[in-house]
Each structure stands twice: as C-alpha cells, then as structure tokens.
Motif scaffolding. Sequence first.
Motif, PDB file in Angstrom:
ATOM      1  N   ARG A   1       0.828  -1.208   0.000  1.00 47.79           N
ATOM      2  CA  ARG A   1       0.000   0.000   0.000  1.00 47.79           C
ATOM      3  C   ARG A   1       0.861   1.256   0.000  1.00 47.79           C
ATOM      4  NH1 ARG A   1      -1.669  -0.478   4.720  1.00 47.79           N
ATOM      5  NH2 ARG A   1      -2.988  -2.274   4.470  1.00 47.79           N
TER       6      ARG A   1
ATOM      7  N   TYR B   1     -11.861   1.035  -2.212  1.00 49.30           N
ATOM      8  CA  TYR B   1     -12.690   2.185  -2.586  1.00 49.30           C
ATOM      9  C   TYR B   1     -13.412   1.902  -3.911  1.00 49.30           C
ATOM     10  CZ  TYR B   1     -14.471   6.617  -4.021  1.00 49.30           C
ATOM     11  OH  TYR B   1     -15.339   7.590  -4.425  1.00 49.30           O
TER      12      TYR B   1
ATOM     13  N   ASN C   1      -6.619  -5.020   4.391  1.00 52.26           N
ATOM     14  CA  ASN C   1      -7.477  -4.340   5.365  1.00 52.26           C
ATOM     15  C   ASN C   1      -7.689  -5.212   6.593  1.00 52.26           C
ATOM     16  OD1 ASN C   1      -7.616  -2.339   3.481  1.00 52.26           O
ATOM     17  ND2 ASN C   1      -9.834  -2.426   3.176  1.00 52.26           N
TER      18      ASN C   1
ATOM     19  N   PRO D   1      -6.916   3.383   0.869  1.00 47.64           N
ATOM     20  CA  PRO D   1      -7.442   3.399  -0.502  1.00 47.64           C
ATOM     21  C   PRO D   1      -8.006   2.047  -0.928  1.00 47.64           C
ATOM     22  CG  PRO D   1      -5.039   3.399  -0.520  1.00 47.64           C
ATOM     23  CD  PRO D   1      -5.453   3.546   0.914  1.00 47.64           C
ATOM     24  N   THR D   2      -7.600   0.991  -0.251  1.00 46.32           N
ATOM     25  CA  THR D   2      -8.006  -0.357  -0.674  1.00 46.32           C
ATOM     26  C   THR D   2      -9.512  -0.541  -0.564  1.00 46.32           C
ATOM     27  OG1 THR D   2      -5.912  -1.277   0.078  1.00 46.32           O
ATOM     28  CG2 THR D   2      -7.721  -2.823  -0.238  1.00 46.32           C
TER      29      THR D   2
ATOM     30  N   MET E   1      -7.798  -6.649  -3.935  1.00 49.43           N
ATOM     31  CA  MET E   1      -8.069  -5.204  -3.898  1.00 49.43           C
ATOM     32  C   MET E   1      -6.859  -4.411  -3.406  1.00 49.43           C
ATOM     33  SD  MET E   1     -12.002  -5.008  -2.632  1.00 49.43           S
ATOM     34  CE  MET E   1     -13.301  -5.744  -3.646  1.00 49.43           C
ATOM     35  N   ASP E   2      -6.117  -5.001  -2.492  1.00 48.20           N
ATOM     36  CA  ASP E   2      -4.910  -4.337  -1.970  1.00 48.20           C
ATOM     37  C   ASP E   2      -3.836  -4.256  -3.048  1.00 48.20           C
ATOM     38  OD1 ASP E   2      -5.668  -4.637   1.125  1.00 48.20           O
ATOM     39  OD2 ASP E   2      -6.026  -6.543   0.147  1.00 48.20           O
TER      40      ASP E   2
ATOM     41  N   LEU F   1     -10.388   1.005  -8.828  1.00 52.02           N
ATOM     42  CA  LEU F   1     -10.738   1.980  -9.869  1.00 52.02           C
ATOM     43  C   LEU F   1      -9.500   2.723 -10.353  1.00 52.02           C
ATOM     44  CD1 LEU F   1     -13.978   3.560  -8.322  1.00 52.02           C
ATOM     45  CD2 LEU F   1     -13.744   1.509  -9.727  1.00 52.02           C
TER      46      LEU F   1
ATOM     47  N   VAL G   1      -4.476  -1.552  -5.978  1.00 51.19           N
ATOM     48  CA  VAL G   1      -4.245  -0.115  -5.762  1.00 51.19           C
ATOM     49  C   VAL G   1      -2.909   0.199  -5.097  1.00 51.19           C
ATOM     50  CG1 VAL G   1      -6.723   0.325  -5.615  1.00 51.19           C
ATOM     51  CG2 VAL G   1      -5.426  -0.014  -3.503  1.00 51.19           C
TER      52      VAL G   1
END
Lengths: 244, 222
Positions: free
Chosen positions: A110, B126, B105, B123-124, A148-149, A183, A152
């Motif tokens: 991250r 979103y 997360n 940010p993860t 998801m991690d 996104l 981004v």
Amino acid sequence: MNPHQQDPAQAPAGDTAEPLDRDQLAAVVAADIAPGSVANLGIGQPTRVANHLAAEQDVTLHTENGMLGMGHEAVDDEIDPDLVNAGKVPVTEAEGVSYFHHADSFAMMRGGHIDVCVLGAYQVSVGGDLANWHTGDPEAIPSVGGAMDLAVGAQRTWVMMKLFTKDGQAKLVEALSYPATGLGCVSRVYTEYAVFDIEPGRSGGDGAADDGGREPTVRVRSVHGVDREQLAAWLPATVECGER
Amino acid sequence: MRAQLAETAAEAVAGVEDGATVMISGFGIPGQPFDLIDALLDSGARDLTVISNNAGGGDGGIARMIHQRRVRRVVCSFPRQTDSWHFDAAYRAGEVELELTPQGNLAERIRAAGAGIGAFYTPTGYGTRLAEGKETRVIDGVDHVLEFPLAADVALVSAHRGDHAGNLVYRKTARNFGPIMAAAASTTIVEVDRIVETGQIDPETVVTPGIYVDTLVEVRRS
C-alpha cells in the motif's frame, strides 16, 4: 493466409505476426519489468512471468503472505511446510530473503514500495478500472484475498489476460460490467493480440455510464497476429489503435 | 513478566467461552495452530466468531470447526478455495455468516486493534462492493475508505519458539498473522514447537515481545 497477419519484416518493433501463446506473453511481461525492480506476481497466469525473468534483471519477488525474495517453486526435498507463496504453493528462498508479518507486507504494498504488480483479470475498463475478484454471479461464494490491496497498492498495476471471454466478448471494455476490484488502477494490459497502455486516473467507476466525451485513454503498444484496424473493430472506440 | 506455561493444549484453551471472538493465525496451513484448535473443539466451545485469513481447507483446523458447526460467523479475506468444502457447505446452508474483508485491510484492522488506533483511512476497496456503506474521504487527491479495528477475546497463534517470558520467534511464512493477532486479543494463547528458557532467544531476533502473550504450550509437530 490470414489477411490480418503482418509481414514480420515490416512489423514495428515488438509486433509479431502470430498471437502470443501463454509463455510468449509471460516472456513479454518479464522483459518489460525494469532491472532492479521489486515485483508481485498474482496467482495463476502472472506466476508464469517468474520463469522468464533473467538473472541479470535482478528482480526481487514479493509475496503478500510475508516474504521478500521468493525463489522458484519448491520440489521434492526443497519443500518446507512453513514456506509457501500467496497461492499456498511451496516455494524456495532467493538470496537476500526476508520475512515479515501480514500488516507489514501490505504496508509495503500500500505504501508504494513495490514497483510493479501483475494480475489476472475478468475485465479492464478503458479508464483502468479492474475486475478480477468476482464474476457477479449471486450464487458464487465471495472471496477476495489480496486482490483489492494489490490493485491499488503497487506503483504500477499490470494485467495479463485473454483479450476475449470464452463466448467472444472483449474483456477490455468501456465500463466494467463485473464487480470492481479497484478503480483507475491498471496502467498496462497484456493480451495475446495486443499490449495496451492506459493513461492512469481516468476511472469511470463501478458500472459508470459512458460520458461520451472522454478522450482516448488507451494506446496500443504492440500487436500480435492482428493489424490495428482489426483490433480497433473489436474494441471500444476510446481505444486508440493507430500508430504511435 | 512471565507467560503461563500450560502442560497441554486442553489446559491452554480451557478459559475460552462459548460465543467468544477468536482470532486464529495462519495462511492456509503455515502458522495455523492445529493443536489449539483441536483442543478448543474438544472443550465443547461453540457459537464462536472466527477471525482468520481463510475459512479452513481440507478437514482439519478451522475446517473442522466449521464442519462441527461451532462457528457462527467468520471474518476473513479468502474463504473459497479448492479444498474449502466444509465452509462452502455451511455457507450455502446458511449456517455460517461471512464478513469478507480485503486481506490487507484485515491485517491492518487487526494491527489497529492491537495498537489502539480508533479507525484508519485506506485506498483499498474504494469504489467496490466491499466498501458499500462505509465512510469515504478524499485525501491528497486519492479516495479512501474508513475502516475500523478488529479485536478479539482470544487469539490462538502458532509460533516456532517461545521463552518463559512469552517472547516469540516464528519460522518463514508461518509468521503471517501471528504477531498482529497476538497484540489484538484480550488473551493470547500460543502453541510452539519448543519452549526455551528465558534468555535463550536473542532479544534482537524476538518478533512478538512477551507482553502480548498470556499462555504458551509446547506441541510436538510431526
């Protein structure tokens, strides 16, 4: 002869007369990873990229379950039950390996310390939105893992995928119809027919309507077994398929 | 500062109550405290909430807890895998609740609980289904989601060595969630391959300081 095939002698650098097979595609991705990079290779097809990294590239592999400096897949007496990759496959240690807990591992991701992450995908939108965790099937048991991690977190997120679904739908789309993983995060897409660059930060959002006035955000880096007119006919109009 | 040294895994988990929220370390098999899980099942504990990365694979460990319907709710990132048949069956039968959270997360929420952080923006997730209904905020031009800590009554952790002060070292990728879970639970119970005298672990190499560890039990892994 396939009219879409190009004479290799006339093809621009990087183009090929035939579509890329899985190993050729992995080799193209591997060659694009800058020397000295730290990379995370997702489960499935992206794992194959590791087989094509040259020793002199000095690429360090991160695996999100807490290891920097992952070696090759372990075989026979190399197998250690305490040493697996993110796909839970036994692996070995590379020189300079280190271990850390999960919160540190994802902080590393991250926090932008990983140079590039290579992931598979169901769909990528022209704005760089990624769908790779859920088909949207309401019967499916949802499972996200680190998708998801990873999407981004890295400095660059690249996708490796087939250009079409099994029923012939292009997977590079104007707007996602599958649930989003992240996104505006994908900056490059590698497929068997073409490699695409996506201008970052142009997300359309999850199921966002086409605004109609968007500038081209996707450019073709190379084509493989097709010409650019054919490619343009397959893809959303905002994909810029002309010569660079 | 001394950890309680339990003679058996059964003694180590004797205080875990029905309805408890239990963190269980491990990423697949590495780091999963199989002896403590078996002892918890033998104790009869039920109606548990399990916080772990996976929802069990094969027939042992967390999968066995779910198969025996001792788990009311699972908080994890990756329940579905090729050998998650016990979770899949329980989930499809509506006999276990699932809170799905992205892996990073999950880890940071656990870390936050142990570190006394009230919540954090990440940010993860979103713009995805997993952030629906959550507070968001644009920070430095980037969309973030507000995530809250995950704490537990009990953490069951597997480590490599532990000394009498409770200091722990782990082995390779079996470390995974152990250190953050040890800090995030009211009571932390650890199974280790070997308990050593205090001073036998180089203090420079301690990964989990003993302050986070309540009970240690030595298990002989085959």
